[in-house]
Write a protein that holds these residues in place. Structure first.
Motif, short mmCIF file in Angstrom:
data_model
loop_
_atom_site.label_atom_id
_atom_site.label_comp_id
_atom_site.label_asym_id
_atom_site.label_seq_id
_atom_site.Cartn_x
_atom_site.Cartn_y
_atom_site.Cartn_z
N GLN A 544 13.55 67.87 46.31
CA GLN A 544 14.51 66.99 46.00
C GLN A 544 15.06 66.01 46.70
O GLN A 544 15.99 64.83 46.25
N SER A 545 15.26 66.40 48.34
CA SER A 545 16.09 65.89 49.24
C SER A 545 15.00 65.18 50.03
O SER A 545 15.01 64.94 50.98
N ARG A 546 13.75 65.78 49.29
CA ARG A 546 12.31 64.80 49.93
C ARG A 546 12.51 63.55 49.58
O ARG A 546 12.66 62.94 47.93
N PHE A 547 12.30 62.41 49.71
CA PHE A 547 11.46 61.01 50.16
C PHE A 547 9.96 61.36 48.73
O PHE A 547 9.57 61.48 48.85
N ILE A 548 10.24 60.35 47.76
CA ILE A 548 9.04 60.32 46.45
C ILE A 548 7.72 60.33 46.89
O ILE A 548 7.30 61.75 46.46
N ARG A 551 7.53 64.39 48.05
CA ARG A 551 8.20 64.72 47.15
C ARG A 551 6.60 64.60 46.41
O ARG A 551 6.29 65.87 45.22
N PRO B 14 14.47 69.63 37.14
CA PRO B 14 14.94 69.85 38.55
C PRO B 14 16.62 69.97 38.78
O PRO B 14 16.54 68.98 38.55
N VAL B 15 17.37 70.47 39.51
CA VAL B 15 18.52 70.31 39.80
C VAL B 15 18.41 68.71 40.56
O VAL B 15 17.47 69.09 41.37
N LEU B 16 19.39 67.89 40.44
CA LEU B 16 18.73 66.83 41.11
C LEU B 16 17.61 66.29 41.27
O LEU B 16 17.65 65.84 42.31
N GLY B 17 17.06 66.69 40.32
CA GLY B 17 15.75 65.89 40.21
C GLY B 17 15.39 65.34 39.35
O GLY B 17 16.67 64.55 38.35
N GLN B 54 12.10 57.95 39.88
CA GLN B 54 11.45 59.07 41.30
C GLN B 54 12.59 59.03 42.69
O GLN B 54 11.74 58.82 43.90
N GLY B 55 13.31 58.56 42.53
CA GLY B 55 14.29 58.72 43.26
C GLY B 55 15.16 59.51 44.13
O GLY B 55 14.77 60.29 43.13
N ILE B 56 16.07 59.55 44.37
CA ILE B 56 16.83 60.38 45.03
C ILE B 56 18.59 60.51 44.75
O ILE B 56 19.25 59.53 44.10
N PRO B 65 12.85 54.39 45.06
CA PRO B 65 12.82 54.23 46.18
C PRO B 65 12.21 53.13 46.83
O PRO B 65 11.49 53.56 47.89
#
Lengths: 812, 103
Positions: A544-548, A551, B14-17, B54-56, B65
């Protein structure tokens, strides 16, 4: 209940601290501000343009009265603080107001020094410090002709220039042999004097004032040699004095300024002080640049976060006089132990001098051509060893490989010239945002204009624009924090990850006092990389800390579809692979099939849900991910080499395939490209790759740090080796030192320019033991992270991250 | 008339997803943050329709993104100096199930 913070001084230093504080601890304090001037907070460094008529007062306001209201700050303007009772913790002002404080911030700035000659108190004798002084000058210039400026330093010359622009005849009186002696040497000082004389300014050098005379107002000035000049206005700009009257009166320890420690705290722990009124490590500052660093640290301690220390600022100077380009920094005079490099071209009006000691820049003075001022300043502050670039140093950054911050011609650009090609931002847009919105930092410009926020290649241009727009008072921060979520730099964060063995992003954020619970898009990606590359065995990659793209293991396109690019080892493929690609393209109706620059085939327009299906079909025919989406090894480009080519000297495709097998799947700070050419004709273009091999009859030349992207940079020749085994060992070692030492999102080219090619060569070529260790660590990381298991297979058949590729629900 | 629709379990995200709920022609992005709060906005950035799913995700916002716009997930508004807004949906969690209000 909130604590009470009282700020004495409504200038740039005090308010910058308040702004920083509001950002990190908005609810901690009730804030009261006392300001002697009857305005909100304004940008004092832009008073010169106001005097010149280039800007209006309202253009230089930083915080208008509404801002104070919006932030619940009580502002007592036009009010002077007369006493502070340190026992009772109260502040009293001359209008009778008394306010209690829990913390007090003194930001009283400085006062112009007025030479106490007879007549110095006559009306018409002023300093050059605030809006009132500027108003007086503008008023006098409307009806009178003659002005004298005492002091040929930075401020005096800006005042003289402004008065001249307002149509006055200006004489500058200077005590020393040449102008701006604290920023210039004699040669550049004389050049400056000549240019200003050509513009119409008059000078009297080596002259001291003995008396000012007049009946009720200034009429003439008399010098020590007995001569005199008639005048209507005298501006004294002979220096500033920290304004420490109040601090002295209340018994705070003062030397030249209020003495503070590295957290900007005075000898009274409840009282902090900042700006031009302080003395820190024996230094008193009269420029604005240090304020920003001080304000950050001070706000942090006021917020009781307790991290960060202020260690002083190295300042540089630029003169804000139209038509005069002048830059100076550090020790530009030198002594017996230093060397100079000097360029002097009288007819172009150019003079450049750089003072060097032990291969490091100690100082520089530039006149007439200051384009490279910020670059020299950066080399100086970072203590960069310049022996590698010494021959090109005087010609400027443009004459290096040019992979850094690119074309440095910002001063000559027209307003509609594009600065940021990614986001279509022009020079005019950036300058306007800086002036209208009152921006001071790169981050602020990025947020407001988007310039430099995508690929970052125009960062240097934006920094130069900040510098030219704000004047020499802008200094690029010495060490840039990772992002707004932290004070810490990339290097510090990585060092702490290693020394404290921090193995997750959460650990890093907690131990290093991150300001936000889960960071932002910028720092999460960086920290994740630092964690997994430092502790490959102990850490877990956080998707979740990766750019899409990383990911989803595919490249997101502008319409939200993805691209699929399978690996073609060393640029080789087979009919079977080509058939598999063709079948997939037809089966999934992919109309765009593109041959990439890296010798592979890309399929475009793939729906995300179909990615695993396509990968499965490709996997079945032996194709794996090309990592065309990752900060990782991309391709190893080759020519056909000696098997076919009549010029080929070695098996370039063979070595290319081995290099790709060695390094594929390894996460890097940025994308990483290799190439292997079979002869010096170099058909695989190996000399613009991150790691390039050029085969020669007697072995292999290894090249590093090339870049064919935004700024083309030709590689440096690392060394020549005899065997393929050595090629692979050097490649592994180079990959690893880059992985371990470059900052996240820093390509090899700018990294090498930052640390110096010599350093990399010493680490990899001269130090065989270090090379072997680096290569071992690379292989360990490759094994332990199982990076060479195909991420496509894991997702197409082993069920990894299934949630990524399916909708949560379909309704309606 | 409001209409609460169950779209799945909190633990499916997912958490933070984020995950996508396909509502006819419109994709709705469902986000889960570090406090197990759940948000729903139209899966298109107000800037250039980048897929926000698809972002963070960080705090109560997501970074697109495509060009790094930050969107406030509580109301769909662009944050910072950027201006724009994407569609926003109310959500609630009951017994670990996510409900989205579709009008």
């Amino acid at each position: 209940m909130k604590e009470k913070l009282v700020v004495i001084g409504n200038g740039m230093a005090g308010m910058r601290t308040v702004e920083e504080l509001l950002e990190i601890a908005p609810d901690k304090y009730d804030i009261t501000v006392f300001g002697a001037e009857p305005y909100g907070n304004y940008n004092r460094i832009l008073l010169s343009p106001v005097l010149c008529g280039e800007k209006a007062i309202d253009e230089i306001m930083l915080n208008d009265l509404q801002w104070y209201e919006d932030n619940n700050i009580t502002l007592h303007k036009g009010v002077k603080v007369t006493n502070v009772d340190r026992k009772a913790c109260t502040v009293t002002a001359d209008d009778g107001t008394t306010v209690e404080y829990d913390r007090l911030l003194i930001a009283t700035g400085s006062d112009p020094f007025i030479i106490p000659v007879p007549g110095h108190d006559l009306p018409g004798v002023i300093g050059f410090r605030d809006i009132k002084d500027v108003d007086t000058m503008l008023e006098v210039s409307k009806s009178k002709k003659r002005a004298v400026v005492i002091g040929g330093g930075l401020l005096g010359l800006e005042a003289a220039n402004g008065l001249m622009k307002q149509g006055m005849d200006v004489t500058v009186i200077h005590l020393m042999d040449w102008l701006m002696e604290r920023q210039m040497d004699d040669i550049s000082g004389d050049m400056l004097k000549n240019s200003l004389e050509e513009q119409g300014m008059t000078f009297r050098m080596k002259t001291s004032t003995s008396e000012i005379q007049g009946d009720g107002k200034v009429e003439k000035i008399i010098f020590a040699d007995g001569s005199e000049i008639e005048t209507d206005l005298i501006v004294m700009a002979v220096g500033i004095r920290p304004n420490i009257e109040l601090a002295k009166q209340i018994g705070l320890h003062c030397e030249r300024g209020i003495v503070v420690n590295d957290t900007l705290q005075t000898y009274d722990p409840k009282i902090y002080a900042i700006g031009e009124c302080i003395e820190h490590r024996g230094m008193v500052y009269g420029l604005v640049a240090p304020l920003f660093e001080m304000a950050k640290v001070c706000a942090n301690h006021l917020a009781a976060y307790g991290i960060g220390i202020y260690t002083g600022t190295i300042t540089s100077t630029k003169l804000k006089v139209t038509g005069i380009d002048l830059f100076s920094a550090g020790d530009f005079i030198g002594d017996d132990t230093t060397e100079d490099i000097v360029v002097r071209d009288a007819s172009r009006g150019v003079y450049k001098k750089i003072v060097i000691k032990d291969d490091k820049i100690l100082g520089a003075v530039l006149y007439g051509d200051t384009i490279d001022g910020s670059w020299y300043f950066q080399l100086m502050r970072e203590g960069t060893n310049i022996s590698d670039i010494r021959d090109a140093l005087m010609f400027g950054q443009g004459h290096l490989g040019d992979s850094g911050h690119g074309g440095n011609v910002v001063a000559n650009m027209s307003d509609d010239a594009e600065i940021c090609g990614c986001n279509g931002v022009t020079k005019g847009d950036v300058v306007k945002a800086i002036t209208v919105k009152g921006l001071f930092t790169l981050e602020e410009v990025r947020a407001h204009t988007k310039a430099s926020s995508s690929c970052g290649s125009c960062t240097g241009l934006v920094e130069q624009l900040l510098e030219t727009t704000l004047g020499g008072d802008y200094t690029a921060p010495e060490a840039k924090p990772v992002c707004a979520c932290t004070e810490h730099t990339h290097d510090y964060v990585r060092e702490q990850i290693r020394t404290q063995k921090l193995t997750s992003i959460k650990d890093v954020y907690t131990k290093l006092n991150w300001k936000t619970k889960d960071g932002c898009a910028a720092c999460r990606m960086s920290v994740n990389y630092y964690v997994i590359s430092s502790w490959p065995e102990e850490s877990k990659d956080d998707y979740q800390s990766r750019f899409i793209n990383e990911r989803a293991h595919a490249n997101i396109q502008k319409d939200g579809t993805y691209s699929v690019i399978p690996r073609m080892w060393g640029g080789m493929t087979t009919p079977k692979e080509l058939r598999a690609i063709a079948n997939v393209a037809e089966k999934f109706d992919l109309n765009t099939v593109h041959v990439t620059g890296g010798q592979r085939i890309g399929l475009y327009g793939v729906k995300k849900e179909e990615l695993p299906l396509i990968w499965k079909d490709l996997n079945d025919e032996g194709l794996v991910s090309g990592h065309a989406y990752g900060k990782a090894l991309r391709t190893v480009k080759t020519c056909v080499g000696k098997d076919w080519c009549r010029f080929g000297t070695q098996d370039s495709t063979g070595i290319g395939i081995k290099l790709e097998q060695l390094s594929w799947g390894s996460w890097m700070p940025h994308k990483f490209k290799m190439a292997a050419s079979g002869c010096p004709r170099n058909c695989a273009e190996a000399t613009i790759k991150d790691f390039g091999v050029v085969c020669v009859d007697s072995g292999y030349e290894l090249h590093i740090g090339g870049n064919g992207g935004i700024h083309v940079r030709v590689t440096d020749l690392l060394t020549k080796v005899d065997t393929e085994e050595e090629v692979l060992e050097y490649a592994a070692a180079f990959c690893q030192i880059y992985r371990e030492e470059a900052r996240y999102l820093e390509r090899t080219a700018p990294w090498i320019e930052r640390v110096g090619f010599t350093y990399v060569k010493e680490s990899i070529v001269d130090d065989a033991a270090k090379r072997k260790e680096l290569a071992e660590r690379f292989k360990f990381s490759q094994d332990i992270t199982r990076s060479q298991e195909d991420p496509w297979t894991e997702r197409s058949t082993k069920g990894v991250d299934a949630h990524e590729f399916t909708p949560l629900k379909v309704i309606g | 008339m409001s209409n609460w629709i169950e779209v799945g379990a909190v633990d499916d995200i997912p958490v933070l997803g984020a995950r996508v709920v396909r509502n006819g022609d419109v994709d709705i992005a469902i986000f889960r943050n570090n406090n197990d709060e759940v948000f729903a906005v139209t899966d298109a950035c107000p800037h250039k329709q980048g897929k926000l799913s698809q972002g963070i995700v960080h705090g109560q916002s997501v970074t697109c993104p495509l060009h790094n716009w930050k969107i406030d997930l509580t109301n769909g508004e662009a944050l910072g100096p950027d201006e724009g807004c994407t569609g926003h949906y109310m959500t609630k969690i009951e017994s670990g199930k996510i409900f989205v209000e579709i009008n």
